[in-house]
Design a protein around this motif. Sequence first.
Motif, PDB file in Angstrom:
ATOM      1  N   MET A 299       0.816  -1.214   0.000  1.00 17.93           N
ATOM      2  CA  MET A 299       0.000   0.000   0.000  1.00 17.93           C
ATOM      3  C   MET A 299       0.849   1.264   0.000  1.00 17.93           C
ATOM      4  O   MET A 299       1.995   1.273   0.436  1.00 17.93           O
ATOM      5  CB  MET A 299      -0.929   0.019   1.216  1.00 17.93           C
ATOM      6  N   HIS A 300       0.260   2.322  -0.523  1.00 19.92           N
ATOM      7  CA  HIS A 300       0.838   3.657  -0.534  1.00 19.92           C
ATOM      8  C   HIS A 300       0.085   4.492   0.494  1.00 19.92           C
ATOM      9  O   HIS A 300      -1.121   4.744   0.343  1.00 19.92           O
ATOM     10  CB  HIS A 300       0.714   4.258  -1.942  1.00 19.92           C
ATOM     11  N   LEU A 301       0.766   4.885   1.559  1.00 24.37           N
ATOM     12  CA  LEU A 301       0.086   5.526   2.684  1.00 24.37           C
ATOM     13  C   LEU A 301      -0.686   6.779   2.281  1.00 24.37           C
ATOM     14  O   LEU A 301      -1.777   7.040   2.805  1.00 24.37           O
ATOM     15  CB  LEU A 301       1.106   5.873   3.775  1.00 24.37           C
ATOM     16  N   ALA A 302      -0.143   7.560   1.360  1.00 26.50           N
ATOM     17  CA  ALA A 302      -0.801   8.816   0.998  1.00 26.50           C
ATOM     18  C   ALA A 302      -2.098   8.588   0.234  1.00 26.50           C
ATOM     19  O   ALA A 302      -3.011   9.416   0.295  1.00 26.50           O
ATOM     20  CB  ALA A 302       0.146   9.676   0.171  1.00 26.50           C
ATOM     21  N   SER A 303      -2.190   7.473  -0.480  1.00 31.29           N
ATOM     22  CA  SER A 303      -3.368   7.215  -1.312  1.00 31.29           C
ATOM     23  C   SER A 303      -4.457   6.454  -0.578  1.00 31.29           C
ATOM     24  O   SER A 303      -5.627   6.545  -0.945  1.00 31.29           O
ATOM     25  CB  SER A 303      -2.959   6.407  -2.555  1.00 31.29           C
ATOM     26  N   TRP A 304      -4.078   5.684   0.435  1.00 29.02           N
ATOM     27  CA  TRP A 304      -5.018   4.775   1.084  1.00 29.02           C
ATOM     28  C   TRP A 304      -6.071   5.554   1.880  1.00 29.02           C
ATOM     29  O   TRP A 304      -5.763   6.271   2.823  1.00 29.02           O
ATOM     30  CB  TRP A 304      -4.251   3.827   2.009  1.00 29.02           C
ATOM     31  N   MET A 305      -7.321   5.438   1.458  1.00 30.33           N
ATOM     32  CA  MET A 305      -8.441   6.100   2.140  1.00 30.33           C
ATOM     33  C   MET A 305      -8.170   7.592   2.362  1.00 30.33           C
ATOM     34  O   MET A 305      -8.414   8.137   3.441  1.00 30.33           O
ATOM     35  CB  MET A 305      -8.742   5.409   3.473  1.00 30.33           C
ATOM     36  N   ARG A 306      -7.663   8.251   1.320  1.00 30.44           N
ATOM     37  CA  ARG A 306      -7.402   9.691   1.424  1.00 30.44           C
ATOM     38  C   ARG A 306      -8.675  10.418   1.862  1.00 30.44           C
ATOM     39  O   ARG A 306      -9.768  10.157   1.329  1.00 30.44           O
ATOM     40  CB  ARG A 306      -6.915  10.229   0.071  1.00 30.44           C
ATOM     41  N   PRO A 307      -8.576  11.305   2.841  1.00 27.10           N
ATOM     42  CA  PRO A 307      -9.782  11.982   3.355  1.00 27.10           C
ATOM     43  C   PRO A 307     -10.601  12.662   2.268  1.00 27.10           C
ATOM     44  O   PRO A 307     -11.829  12.598   2.272  1.00 27.10           O
ATOM     45  CB  PRO A 307      -9.214  12.999   4.355  1.00 27.10           C
ATOM     46  N   ASP A 308      -9.890  13.329   1.349  1.00 27.56           N
ATOM     47  CA  ASP A 308     -10.566  13.994   0.233  1.00 27.56           C
ATOM     48  C   ASP A 308      -9.858  13.558  -1.042  1.00 27.56           C
ATOM     49  O   ASP A 308      -8.757  13.999  -1.335  1.00 27.56           O
ATOM     50  CB  ASP A 308     -10.501  15.518   0.404  1.00 27.56           C
ATOM     51  N   ARG A 309     -10.484  12.684  -1.781  1.00 27.46           N
ATOM     52  CA  ARG A 309      -9.809  12.104  -2.946  1.00 27.46           C
ATOM     53  C   ARG A 309      -9.489  13.130  -4.020  1.00 27.46           C
ATOM     54  O   ARG A 309      -8.671  12.870  -4.914  1.00 27.46           O
ATOM     55  CB  ARG A 309     -10.664  10.977  -3.534  1.00 27.46           C
ATOM     56  N   THR A 310     -10.118  14.297  -3.961  1.00 22.95           N
ATOM     57  CA  THR A 310      -9.856  15.344  -4.952  1.00 22.95           C
ATOM     58  C   THR A 310      -8.814  16.345  -4.475  1.00 22.95           C
ATOM     59  O   THR A 310      -8.457  17.253  -5.207  1.00 22.95           O
ATOM     60  CB  THR A 310     -11.154  16.102  -5.288  1.00 22.95           C
ATOM     61  N   ASN A 311      -8.342  16.171  -3.243  1.00 25.82           N
ATOM     62  CA  ASN A 311      -7.397  17.124  -2.661  1.00 25.82           C
ATOM     63  C   ASN A 311      -6.108  16.404  -2.282  1.00 25.82           C
ATOM     64  O   ASN A 311      -6.068  15.667  -1.291  1.00 25.82           O
ATOM     65  CB  ASN A 311      -8.012  17.800  -1.428  1.00 25.82           C
ATOM     66  N   GLU A 312      -5.058  16.618  -3.053  1.00 24.92           N
ATOM     67  CA  GLU A 312      -3.802  15.943  -2.796  1.00 24.92           C
ATOM     68  C   GLU A 312      -3.085  16.468  -1.557  1.00 24.92           C
ATOM     69  O   GLU A 312      -2.078  15.920  -1.142  1.00 24.92           O
ATOM     70  CB  GLU A 312      -2.873  16.064  -4.012  1.00 24.92           C
TER      71      GLU A 312
ATOM     72  N   GLU B 242       3.123  -4.238   3.310  1.00 28.88           N
ATOM     73  CA  GLU B 242       4.321  -3.624   2.733  1.00 28.88           C
ATOM     74  C   GLU B 242       4.015  -2.174   2.412  1.00 28.88           C
ATOM     75  O   GLU B 242       3.147  -1.878   1.583  1.00 28.88           O
ATOM     76  CB  GLU B 242       4.757  -4.361   1.469  1.00 28.88           C
ATOM     77  N   PHE B 243       4.715  -1.270   3.085  1.00 31.45           N
ATOM     78  CA  PHE B 243       4.536   0.153   2.835  1.00 31.45           C
ATOM     79  C   PHE B 243       5.477   0.602   1.723  1.00 31.45           C
ATOM     80  O   PHE B 243       6.688   0.383   1.805  1.00 31.45           O
ATOM     81  CB  PHE B 243       4.826   0.971   4.095  1.00 31.45           C
ATOM     82  N   MET B 244       4.943   1.210   0.709  1.00 29.83           N
ATOM     83  CA  MET B 244       5.802   1.900  -0.251  1.00 29.83           C
ATOM     84  C   MET B 244       6.540   2.983   0.530  1.00 29.83           C
ATOM     85  O   MET B 244       6.115   3.371   1.613  1.00 29.83           O
ATOM     86  CB  MET B 244       4.960   2.446  -1.393  1.00 29.83           C
TER      87      MET B 244
END
Length: 333
Positions: A180-193, A219-221
Amino acid sequence: MSKPVATTDQSHLKYEDIHFVDTQKPVWNYSLFTDVDVKNFQNGTHYSLYKLFGNKQLSVLDTAGTYFAVWAPNATYVSVTGHFNEWDKASHPLSVRADNSGIWEGFIPNLKKGEAYKYHIIGYKGLELFKGDPFAHYWELRPSTASITWDTNYEWKDEEWMQKRKQHNALNAPWNVYEMHLASWMRPDRTNEESYNSYSYIADRLVPYLKEMNFTHVEFMPVMEHPFDGSWGYQGTGYFAPTSRFGDPQAFAYLVDQLHQADIGVILDWVPSHFPYDAHGLFMFDGTHTYEYADMRKGYHPDWNSYIFNYKRGEVKSFLISSARFWYEQFHA
């Protein structure tokens, strides 16, 4: 292959027990290095440099403060700048060791945990640079680029896992790995990076999910500090720091601790191959090719627009091996 130089136990002696410390200067002369440490560092056989380099909060002559040590072999001047001295380039100079190791060091009294700082370096041919600390454990959230005085102290509760880690991670043991990629996983606002979950928030939701899906490992990226989100962590600047995007080092330790207490192993992607050219990072660290090959036929990666570690240099070998050891010793990976 070089063998580590034998170590003589002097753990009962502190620098001040042997040397005079001039407390009248803004930066006190101080060192955590022994001659054996320096020799192993140069030979590529020092495997725990994170205990010596970077910033260390300690007490000298009953005065709390922070010790700094940085490798800049081509520098003619190195100082510590930060909010604490209004980024003054001249007020807190470090001293270079007299053993030709290229290590600059010193103790700044009353400088506590949580201070942003950079090294001001006058390097090769007088080039002036401001660099983050290659051994820092905590960095400012990008786009800011300063290092932060911090430690990795944490009260672990995964003793049971650590006792059986070898068996869990054996090659003949059953593995079912969730990458998994921590920043992408269940991002609070998928439209806000710019939106991120915290390490603790991820822990509270990731553990039950992995248990439900019968994963044995996660496994964390790369979690190591990196300036550019688009690299997914594969072009790092902080080889001894979990990224501050999700919290401080203790919060990352909590995430690992919770996974281990649930019998889930943690694998970390680690990138000892190349690094970016960001001005605060490792590239041209002291005005010339310190960490990377000088010959760009070896030192430049055209596909990634990044630079390649000089694996022939003993100090770089020690840096990289120490980084690998840091993550499994300090964060139980």
